[in-house]
Motif scaffolding. Structure first.
Motif, PDB file in Angstrom:
ATOM      1  N   VAL A 241      52.626  16.889  23.203  1.00  0.00           N
ATOM      2  CA  VAL A 241      53.029  18.189  23.958  1.00  0.00           C
ATOM      3  C   VAL A 241      51.855  19.042  24.142  1.00  0.00           C
ATOM      4  O   VAL A 241      51.566  19.811  24.818  1.00  0.00           O
ATOM      5  CB  VAL A 241      54.041  19.023  23.273  1.00  0.00           C
ATOM      6  CG1 VAL A 241      55.345  18.410  22.980  1.00  0.00           C
ATOM      7  CG2 VAL A 241      53.465  19.450  21.954  1.00  0.00           C
TER       8      VAL A 241
ATOM      9  N   SER B  17      58.826  24.527  34.304  1.00  0.00           N
ATOM     10  CA  SER B  17      58.644  25.193  33.042  1.00  0.00           C
ATOM     11  C   SER B  17      59.716  25.705  32.385  1.00  0.00           C
ATOM     12  O   SER B  17      60.449  26.412  33.486  1.00  0.00           O
ATOM     13  CB  SER B  17      57.625  26.079  33.424  1.00  0.00           C
ATOM     14  OG  SER B  17      56.228  25.519  33.790  1.00  0.00           O
TER      15      SER B  17
ATOM     16  N   LYS C  25      58.756  16.716  31.184  1.00  0.00           N
ATOM     17  CA  LYS C  25      59.136  15.418  31.610  1.00  0.00           C
ATOM     18  C   LYS C  25      60.529  15.213  30.906  1.00  0.00           C
ATOM     19  O   LYS C  25      61.026  15.870  30.054  1.00  0.00           O
ATOM     20  CB  LYS C  25      58.025  14.621  30.888  1.00  0.00           C
ATOM     21  CG  LYS C  25      56.681  14.960  31.076  1.00  0.00           C
ATOM     22  CD  LYS C  25      55.577  14.008  30.314  1.00  0.00           C
ATOM     23  CE  LYS C  25      54.307  14.318  30.514  1.00  0.00           C
ATOM     24  NZ  LYS C  25      53.623  13.590  29.754  1.00  0.00           N
TER      25      LYS C  25
ATOM     26  N   ASP D 152      61.149  14.962  27.365  1.00  0.00           N
ATOM     27  CA  ASP D 152      61.377  16.401  26.373  1.00  0.00           C
ATOM     28  C   ASP D 152      62.490  16.950  26.525  1.00  0.00           C
ATOM     29  O   ASP D 152      62.640  17.834  25.400  1.00  0.00           O
ATOM     30  CB  ASP D 152      60.529  17.462  27.438  1.00  0.00           C
ATOM     31  CG  ASP D 152      58.842  17.017  27.369  1.00  0.00           C
ATOM     32  OD1 ASP D 152      58.431  16.579  26.398  1.00  0.00           O
ATOM     33  OD2 ASP D 152      58.384  17.444  28.437  1.00  0.00           O
TER      34      ASP D 152
ATOM     35  N   ARG E  79      50.327  21.077  27.285  1.00  0.00           N
ATOM     36  CA  ARG E  79      51.700  21.193  28.328  1.00  0.00           C
ATOM     37  C   ARG E  79      52.379  22.353  27.391  1.00  0.00           C
ATOM     38  O   ARG E  79      53.090  23.254  28.026  1.00  0.00           O
ATOM     39  CB  ARG E  79      52.519  19.902  28.284  1.00  0.00           C
ATOM     40  CG  ARG E  79      51.904  19.057  28.961  1.00  0.00           C
ATOM     41  CD  ARG E  79      52.716  17.763  29.316  1.00  0.00           C
ATOM     42  NE  ARG E  79      53.592  17.221  28.113  1.00  0.00           N
ATOM     43  CZ  ARG E  79      54.817  17.218  28.120  1.00  0.00           C
ATOM     44  NH1 ARG E  79      55.552  17.833  28.819  1.00  0.00           N
ATOM     45  NH2 ARG E  79      55.302  16.730  26.944  1.00  0.00           N
TER      46      ARG E  79
ATOM     47  N   MET F 220      56.946  26.009  27.676  1.00  0.00           N
ATOM     48  CA  MET F 220      56.972  24.370  27.907  1.00  0.00           C
ATOM     49  C   MET F 220      56.475  24.364  29.568  1.00  0.00           C
ATOM     50  O   MET F 220      57.325  24.974  30.247  1.00  0.00           O
ATOM     51  CB  MET F 220      58.143  23.782  27.566  1.00  0.00           C
ATOM     52  CG  MET F 220      58.634  23.988  26.048  1.00  0.00           C
ATOM     53  SD  MET F 220      60.272  23.031  25.792  1.00  0.00           S
ATOM     54  CE  MET F 220      60.952  24.384  26.266  1.00  0.00           C
ATOM     55  N   SER F 221      55.487  23.750  29.846  1.00  0.00           N
ATOM     56  CA  SER F 221      55.175  23.620  31.196  1.00  0.00           C
ATOM     57  C   SER F 221      54.964  22.065  31.396  1.00  0.00           C
ATOM     58  O   SER F 221      54.850  21.223  30.510  1.00  0.00           O
ATOM     59  CB  SER F 221      53.779  24.254  31.599  1.00  0.00           C
ATOM     60  OG  SER F 221      53.881  25.515  31.209  1.00  0.00           O
ATOM     61  N   ASN F 222      54.949  21.821  32.832  1.00  0.00           N
ATOM     62  CA  ASN F 222      54.900  20.376  33.237  1.00  0.00           C
ATOM     63  C   ASN F 222      56.004  19.268  32.294  1.00  0.00           C
ATOM     64  O   ASN F 222      55.568  18.252  31.846  1.00  0.00           O
ATOM     65  CB  ASN F 222      53.573  19.687  33.057  1.00  0.00           C
ATOM     66  CG  ASN F 222      53.238  18.517  33.761  1.00  0.00           C
ATOM     67  OD1 ASN F 222      53.970  17.895  34.714  1.00  0.00           O
ATOM     68  ND2 ASN F 222      52.103  17.563  33.179  1.00  0.00           N
TER      69      ASN F 222
END
Length: 129
Positions: A64, A17, A87, A90, A67, A83-85
Motif C-alpha cells: 500500500v 479513493s 485496486k 484491496d 497509495r 486510501m487512493s488509487n
C-alpha cells in the motif's frame, strides 16, 4: 475499557479513493500504537499501516506504500486511513487495532495480528472492476 469503532467503508471503483475512520476511547495514556489491518477472503489478516501517537511515526506495508496514508487526529482521538488509487485486490474488511506495548510500528511489531490487544469491529471496503 478500550473501545475502537471503525466507519467509512463502502464501495468504490478501481482507481478511486476512500477514507476509513477509527474512533478510539479508553486509553489513560495518550501514547499508544495503532494500526490498520485488512482481512481479504482466503488470506491471513494483513497489517497495512501503523501509527505511533507518541511521535506520529508511521509505517506502511509495501503493498500500500504510496497509495495509502495513515493519520491520527489527537484532538478527536480518531485514526484515519486515506486510501487512493484503489485496486480490486484491496477489497476486504478493514480493522483498526491498538496496543500500548509496541511503540513505533515496524514489520516486526505489525504482525502477527493476534498479538495486538484491542480491535475494532471492522468495516467493509469493496473495490469494483
Amino acid at each position: 475499557q478500550v473501545d475502537l469503532v471503525e466507519s467509512g467503508g463502502g464501495e468504490v471503483q478501481t482507481g478511486g479513493s476512500l477514507r476509513v475512520s477509527c474512533a478510539i476511547a479508553g486509553f489513560t495514556d495518550s501514547a499508544y500504537s495503532t494500526a490498520w489491518f485488512r482481512q481479504i477472503p482466503g488470506k491471513e489478516r494483513e497489517g497495512v499501516a501503523g501509527f505511533y501517537t507518541g511521535d506520529s511515526a508511521t509505517y506502511y506495508a509495501d503493498s500500500v506504500k504510496g497509495r495509502f496514508t495513515i493519520t491520527h487526529d489527537s484532538a478527536k482521538n480518531t485514526l484515519f486511513l486515506q486510501m487512493s488509487n484503489l485496486k480490486p485486490e484491496d477489497t476486504g474488511v478493514y480493522y483498526c487495532a491498538a496496543d500500548e506495548r509496541w511503540g513505533r510500528i515496524s514489520k516486526f511489531t505489525l504482525s502477527p495480528a493476534r498479538h495486538w490487544r484491542y480491535w475494532g469491529q471492522g468495516t467493509q471496503v469493496t473495490v469494483s472492476s
